[in-house]
Design an enzyme around this catalytic site. Sequence first.
Site, PDB file in Angstrom:
ATOM      1  N   SER A 148      38.439  64.046  84.093  1.00  0.00           N
ATOM      2  CA  SER A 148      39.276  62.427  83.727  1.00  0.00           C
ATOM      3  C   SER A 148      39.807  63.191  82.322  1.00  0.00           C
ATOM      4  O   SER A 148      39.730  63.926  82.094  1.00  0.00           O
ATOM      5  CB  SER A 148      37.893  61.622  82.707  1.00  0.00           C
ATOM      6  OG  SER A 148      38.321  60.572  82.162  1.00  0.00           O
ATOM      7  N   TYR A 194      30.725  59.768  78.829  1.00  0.00           N
ATOM      8  CA  TYR A 194      31.366  59.560  79.925  1.00  0.00           C
ATOM      9  C   TYR A 194      32.521  61.102  79.581  1.00  0.00           C
ATOM     10  O   TYR A 194      32.368  61.238  81.125  1.00  0.00           O
ATOM     11  CB  TYR A 194      32.275  58.677  80.565  1.00  0.00           C
ATOM     12  CG  TYR A 194      33.307  58.073  81.356  1.00  0.00           C
ATOM     13  CD1 TYR A 194      33.076  58.687  82.048  1.00  0.00           C
ATOM     14  CD2 TYR A 194      34.709  58.715  81.154  1.00  0.00           C
ATOM     15  CE1 TYR A 194      34.720  58.196  83.365  1.00  0.00           C
ATOM     16  CE2 TYR A 194      35.590  59.053  81.841  1.00  0.00           C
ATOM     17  CZ  TYR A 194      35.704  58.535  82.992  1.00  0.00           C
ATOM     18  OH  TYR A 194      35.709  58.664  84.209  1.00  0.00           O
TER      19      TYR A 194
HETATM   20  N1  LIG Z   1      40.222  54.224  86.958  1.00  0.00           N
HETATM   21  C1  LIG Z   1      40.317  55.069  85.976  1.00  0.00           C
HETATM   22  O1  LIG Z   1      41.306  55.313  85.172  1.00  0.00           O
HETATM   23  C2  LIG Z   1      39.407  56.680  86.231  1.00  0.00           C
HETATM   24  C3  LIG Z   1      40.033  57.537  85.420  1.00  0.00           C
HETATM   25  C4  LIG Z   1      40.226  58.823  85.152  1.00  0.00           C
HETATM   26  C5  LIG Z   1      38.870  59.220  86.670  1.00  0.00           C
HETATM   27  N2  LIG Z   1      38.284  58.365  87.191  1.00  0.00           N
HETATM   28  C6  LIG Z   1      37.154  58.288  87.896  1.00  0.00           C
HETATM   29  O2  LIG Z   1      37.230  57.970  88.390  1.00  0.00           O
HETATM   30  C7  LIG Z   1      36.801  58.102  90.036  1.00  0.00           C
HETATM   31  C8  LIG Z   1      36.674  56.733  91.114  1.00  0.00           C
HETATM   32  O3  LIG Z   1      35.961  55.890  89.644  1.00  0.00           O
HETATM   33  P1  LIG Z   1      36.998  54.553  90.291  1.00  0.00           P
HETATM   34  O4  LIG Z   1      38.633  54.249  89.228  1.00  0.00           O
HETATM   35  O5  LIG Z   1      37.714  54.379  91.260  1.00  0.00           O
HETATM   36  O6  LIG Z   1      36.109  53.275  90.063  1.00  0.00           O
HETATM   37  P2  LIG Z   1      35.860  51.693  90.813  1.00  0.00           P
HETATM   38  O7  LIG Z   1      36.660  51.071  91.850  1.00  0.00           O
HETATM   39  O8  LIG Z   1      34.223  51.450  89.874  1.00  0.00           O
HETATM   40  O9  LIG Z   1      34.785  52.733  91.661  1.00  0.00           O
HETATM   41  C9  LIG Z   1      33.620  53.731  91.457  1.00  0.00           C
HETATM   42  C10 LIG Z   1      32.679  54.462  93.207  1.00  0.00           C
HETATM   43  O10 LIG Z   1      31.875  54.545  92.434  1.00  0.00           O
HETATM   44  C11 LIG Z   1      30.472  54.362  93.743  1.00  0.00           C
HETATM   45  N3  LIG Z   1      29.236  54.418  93.030  1.00  0.00           N
HETATM   46  C12 LIG Z   1      29.288  54.731  91.710  1.00  0.00           C
HETATM   47  N4  LIG Z   1      27.613  54.748  92.078  1.00  0.00           N
HETATM   48  C13 LIG Z   1      26.964  55.250  93.115  1.00  0.00           C
HETATM   49  C14 LIG Z   1      25.513  55.513  93.828  1.00  0.00           C
HETATM   50  N5  LIG Z   1      25.299  55.670  92.970  1.00  0.00           N
HETATM   51  N6  LIG Z   1      25.820  56.438  94.662  1.00  0.00           N
HETATM   52  C15 LIG Z   1      27.274  56.037  95.524  1.00  0.00           C
HETATM   53  N7  LIG Z   1      28.279  55.670  94.612  1.00  0.00           N
HETATM   54  C16 LIG Z   1      28.879  55.492  93.647  1.00  0.00           C
HETATM   55  C17 LIG Z   1      31.261  53.029  93.386  1.00  0.00           C
HETATM   56  O11 LIG Z   1      30.488  52.401  95.153  1.00  0.00           O
HETATM   57  P3  LIG Z   1      29.246  51.832  95.582  1.00  0.00           P
HETATM   58  O12 LIG Z   1      29.413  50.227  94.133  1.00  0.00           O
HETATM   59  O13 LIG Z   1      29.971  51.791  97.220  1.00  0.00           O
HETATM   60  O14 LIG Z   1      28.067  52.200  95.367  1.00  0.00           O
HETATM   61  C18 LIG Z   1      32.481  52.900  94.071  1.00  0.00           C
HETATM   62  O15 LIG Z   1      32.508  53.727  94.875  1.00  0.00           O
HETATM   63  C19 LIG Z   1      34.938  58.395  89.295  1.00  0.00           C
HETATM   64  O16 LIG Z   1      34.355  58.586  89.109  1.00  0.00           O
HETATM   65  C20 LIG Z   1      35.571  57.799  87.582  1.00  0.00           C
HETATM   66  O17 LIG Z   1      35.634  58.493  86.527  1.00  0.00           O
HETATM   67  C21 LIG Z   1      39.063  56.664  87.160  1.00  0.00           C
END
Ligand SMILES: NC(=O)c1ccc[n+]([C@@H]2O[C@H](COP(=O)([O-])OP(=O)(O)OC[C@H]3O[C@@H](n4cnc5c(N)ncnc54)[C@H](OP(=O)(O)O)[C@@H]3O)[C@@H](O)[C@H]2O)c1
Length: 268
Positions: free
Chosen positions: A152, A165
């Site tokens: 991130s 985070y």
């Molecule tokens: N969106 C942004 O702007 C952004 C920016 C920087 C970094 N990120 C990072 O990108 C990654 C994806 O995030 P996103 O933004 O796509 O969010 P998201 O749509 O909320 O997806 C998060 C994912 O994490 C999974 N997850 C959470 N707890 C879990 C567990 N215990 N076991 C297995 N899977 C789990 C969820 O799957 P289930 O609910 O199916 O378990 C979901 O698929 C994260 O690491 C986040 O920190 C996002």
Amino acid sequence: MKLFDLSGEVAVVIGATGALGGAIAEGLAEAGAKVAIVGRNTDRGQARVKAVEARGGSAAFFSADALSRCSLIEVHEQVEARLGAPSILVNAAGGNDPKVTVTAEHPFEKIPLEAWQANFDLNLVGGVLLPCQEFGPAMCRRGRGSIINIASVSAHLPLSRVVSYSAAKAAVLNLSQFLAREWASQGVRVNTITPGFFPAEQNRKLLFKEDGSPSERTKAIWGHTPMNRFGEPQELTGAAVFLAAHKASSFVTGTDIRVDGGYLSQTI
Ligand SMILES: NC(=O)c1ccc[n+]([C@@H]2O[C@H](COP(=O)([O-])OP(=O)(O)OC[C@H]3O[C@@H](n4cnc5c(N)ncnc54)[C@H](OP(=O)(O)O)[C@@H]3O)[C@@H](O)[C@H]2O)c1
């Protein structure tokens, strides 16, 4: 083999039930990989499989809790039996838990330790450590693998409010470089992608008001992003396919690719 061709590869994408992991999974499948869509939510997992198949790709859903080593062992066995031995691992499970977001009512000094640890565990332990412990050594034994961990911008310079985070994501960068050094001699590359800001479930409350209009934080983010917008999840797939493709990135390990619209290059 073409530079970005993933035919014959098996990719495990943990968090492919979410916005960013899902887009990356679709991108890897489009490049030819058979993709294991891994997460806890079966409905979103099956929907992602259908989306991959609709674009001519191959995928299957596997239910797993990334915070449980037993669950990851089971999924590893199931993926090997159904798709073959994984050569690509994408760790995209994670996100900020609103319970540990610092606000005027919930200042830093009052963050409950349990909530801090749960958020830290999701992003570092389940987000990277346990999946790398489970899938990395098998890739090393086969002498071939690419692991992509999702960091991130907050790993580089901590954003306000999302303190645990940010600390966990900084550790993701550090752990990834550690593993890159450890496993380079065994043919396994470990890199990170640093996404900028992409609307997703886990950050919705921070980015939008209840009526769906942009929050003050969103306006500040756009103001600090030279491209003056959020990213689209599909914009991460080029970096992911590059890092996954053993031919395209054969000498690339321990690096971080920023896909942030210039956010981390902005000063004044
Ligand atoms: N969106 C942004 O702007 C952004 C920016 C920087 C970094 N990120 C990072 O990108 C990654 C994806 O995030 P996103 O933004 O796509 O969010 P998201 O749509 O909320 O997806 C998060 C994912 O994490 C999974 N997850 C959470 N707890 C879990 C567990 N215990 N076991 C297995 N899977 C789990 C969820 O799957 P289930 O609910 O199916 O378990 C979901 O698929 C994260 O690491 C986040 O920190 C996002």
